[in-house]
Design a protein around this motif. Structure first.
Motif, PDB file in Angstrom:
ATOM      1  N   LEU A 109     -10.536 -26.745 -66.423  1.00  0.00           N
ATOM      2  CA  LEU A 109     -10.369 -25.297 -66.512  1.00  0.00           C
ATOM      3  C   LEU A 109     -11.084 -24.718 -67.729  1.00  0.00           C
ATOM      4  N   ALA A 110     -11.163 -25.483 -68.807  1.00  0.00           N
ATOM      5  CA  ALA A 110     -11.896 -25.016 -69.993  1.00  0.00           C
ATOM      6  C   ALA A 110     -13.385 -24.886 -69.668  1.00  0.00           C
ATOM      7  N   GLY A 111     -13.930 -25.868 -68.976  1.00  0.00           N
ATOM      8  CA  GLY A 111     -15.334 -25.810 -68.564  1.00  0.00           C
ATOM      9  C   GLY A 111     -15.576 -24.670 -67.586  1.00  0.00           C
ATOM     10  N   ALA A 112     -14.616 -24.450 -66.684  1.00  0.00           N
ATOM     11  CA  ALA A 112     -14.726 -23.363 -65.713  1.00  0.00           C
ATOM     12  C   ALA A 112     -14.709 -22.012 -66.429  1.00  0.00           C
ATOM     13  N   LYS A 113     -13.870 -21.908 -67.439  1.00  0.00           N
ATOM     14  CA  LYS A 113     -13.797 -20.666 -68.229  1.00  0.00           C
ATOM     15  C   LYS A 113     -15.130 -20.395 -68.914  1.00  0.00           C
ATOM     16  N   THR A 114     -15.747 -21.424 -69.416  1.00  0.00           N
ATOM     17  CA  THR A 114     -17.059 -21.278 -70.059  1.00  0.00           C
ATOM     18  C   THR A 114     -18.123 -20.896 -69.042  1.00  0.00           C
ATOM     19  N   ARG A 115     -18.105 -21.561 -67.889  1.00  0.00           N
ATOM     20  CA  ARG A 115     -19.134 -21.296 -66.872  1.00  0.00           C
ATOM     21  C   ARG A 115     -19.008 -19.894 -66.286  1.00  0.00           C
ATOM     22  N   ILE A 116     -17.787 -19.423 -66.085  1.00  0.00           N
ATOM     23  CA  ILE A 116     -17.627 -18.091 -65.502  1.00  0.00           C
ATOM     24  C   ILE A 116     -18.057 -17.002 -66.488  1.00  0.00           C
ATOM     25  N   GLU A 125      -9.801 -13.154 -65.210  1.00  0.00           N
ATOM     26  CA  GLU A 125      -8.416 -13.044 -65.673  1.00  0.00           C
ATOM     27  C   GLU A 125      -7.653 -14.351 -65.431  1.00  0.00           C
ATOM     28  N   ALA A 126      -7.838 -14.941 -64.271  1.00  0.00           N
ATOM     29  CA  ALA A 126      -7.137 -16.190 -63.949  1.00  0.00           C
ATOM     30  C   ALA A 126      -7.552 -17.312 -64.889  1.00  0.00           C
ATOM     31  N   LEU A 127      -8.845 -17.412 -65.156  1.00  0.00           N
ATOM     32  CA  LEU A 127      -9.334 -18.501 -66.012  1.00  0.00           C
ATOM     33  C   LEU A 127      -9.064 -18.254 -67.495  1.00  0.00           C
ATOM     34  N   ARG A 128      -8.906 -16.997 -67.861  1.00  0.00           N
ATOM     35  CA  ARG A 128      -8.664 -16.663 -69.273  1.00  0.00           C
ATOM     36  C   ARG A 128      -7.190 -16.509 -69.612  1.00  0.00           C
ATOM     37  N   ALA A 129      -6.342 -16.752 -68.655  1.00  0.00           N
ATOM     38  CA  ALA A 129      -4.896 -16.653 -68.913  1.00  0.00           C
ATOM     39  C   ALA A 129      -4.522 -17.586 -70.050  1.00  0.00           C
ATOM     40  N   GLY A 130      -3.448 -17.239 -70.775  1.00  0.00           N
ATOM     41  CA  GLY A 130      -2.993 -18.071 -71.888  1.00  0.00           C
ATOM     42  C   GLY A 130      -2.814 -19.526 -71.481  1.00  0.00           C
ATOM     43  N   PRO A 172      -3.867 -21.121 -68.035  1.00  0.00           N
ATOM     44  CA  PRO A 172      -4.381 -20.935 -66.678  1.00  0.00           C
ATOM     45  C   PRO A 172      -3.752 -21.894 -65.673  1.00  0.00           C
ATOM     46  N   ASP A 173      -3.469 -21.359 -64.504  1.00  0.00           N
ATOM     47  CA  ASP A 173      -2.905 -22.130 -63.407  1.00  0.00           C
ATOM     48  C   ASP A 173      -4.043 -22.487 -62.452  1.00  0.00           C
ATOM     49  N   ALA A 174      -4.240 -23.766 -62.196  1.00  0.00           N
ATOM     50  CA  ALA A 174      -5.346 -24.226 -61.356  1.00  0.00           C
ATOM     51  C   ALA A 174      -5.303 -23.598 -59.969  1.00  0.00           C
ATOM     52  N   SER A 175      -4.130 -23.477 -59.403  1.00  0.00           N
ATOM     53  CA  SER A 175      -3.992 -22.902 -58.064  1.00  0.00           C
ATOM     54  C   SER A 175      -4.427 -21.440 -58.042  1.00  0.00           C
ATOM     55  N   THR A 176      -4.000 -20.682 -59.027  1.00  0.00           N
ATOM     56  CA  THR A 176      -4.383 -19.270 -59.124  1.00  0.00           C
ATOM     57  C   THR A 176      -5.889 -19.145 -59.340  1.00  0.00           C
ATOM     58  N   CYS A 177      -6.436 -20.025 -60.161  1.00  0.00           N
ATOM     59  CA  CYS A 177      -7.880 -20.018 -60.410  1.00  0.00           C
ATOM     60  C   CYS A 177      -8.643 -20.304 -59.122  1.00  0.00           C
ATOM     61  N   LYS A 178      -8.198 -21.306 -58.373  1.00  0.00           N
ATOM     62  CA  LYS A 178      -8.851 -21.640 -57.105  1.00  0.00           C
ATOM     63  C   LYS A 178      -8.806 -20.465 -56.140  1.00  0.00           C
ATOM     64  N   GLN A 179      -7.656 -19.812 -56.058  1.00  0.00           N
ATOM     65  CA  GLN A 179      -7.500 -18.678 -55.146  1.00  0.00           C
ATOM     66  C   GLN A 179      -8.416 -17.520 -55.531  1.00  0.00           C
ATOM     67  N   SER A 180      -8.494 -17.226 -56.820  1.00  0.00           N
ATOM     68  CA  SER A 180      -9.316 -16.099 -57.248  1.00  0.00           C
ATOM     69  C   SER A 180     -10.805 -16.396 -57.062  1.00  0.00           C
TER      70      SER A 180
END
Length: 135
Positions: free
Chosen positions: A64-71, A105-110, A112-120
């Motif tokens: 999720l940290a890498g995903a936050k950087t990539r997004i 918003e999903a990836l930057r949450a305090g 982050p929930d993987a499921s919410t990130c996947k959905q968004s």
């Protein structure tokens, strides 16, 4: 060869009818090429979509940290392209922008929930595909 106007009109109508019937098939012949990617009123969204796909892959791996950087790359590229994209189709631009904001918003949450990130991210891909006429 000289044809009477009524014969020319029938020939033209036949050609036009054939073109209209064949038109929906033509994009299918080029599926997977940039010809399909450029069907969006916004233009070719494939570079943006690639960043989202990369982000989705990182989320799938649990990074999720890498995903936050990539997004963040998507956010910067989208913002940089706004002046050229938004005037083409403001409503479409806002729809994609809103979906990008939800993924950010999903990836930057305090926490982050993987499921919410996947959905968004899935929702963002769906919006991009809709804009490109793929769905």
């Amino acid at each position: 060869m000289h044809l009477p106007p009524s014969a020319r009109a029938r020939i033209f109508a036949s050609i036009l009818s054939a073109a209209i019937v064949a038109a929906p098939v033509v994009p299918m012949l080029f599926a997977g090429t940039s010809a399909v990617a450029a069907t969006s009123k916004l233009g070719d969204l494939s570079a943006f979509r690639k960043i989202v796909e990369d982000t989705a892959s990182l989320v799938d791996k649990g990074d999720l940290a890498g995903a936050k950087t990539r997004i963040k790359d998507l956010e910067l590229a989208w913002d940089d392209a706004e002046a050229g994209l938004k005037p083409r189709a403001a409503t479409d631009w806002h729809a994609v922008d809103k979906a990008i904001d939800a993924a950010l918003e999903a990836l930057r949450a305090g926490k982050p929930d993987a499921s919410t990130c996947k959905q968004s991210i899935a929702a963002l891909l769906a919006v991009m595909d809709k804009m490109a006429g793929k769905t």
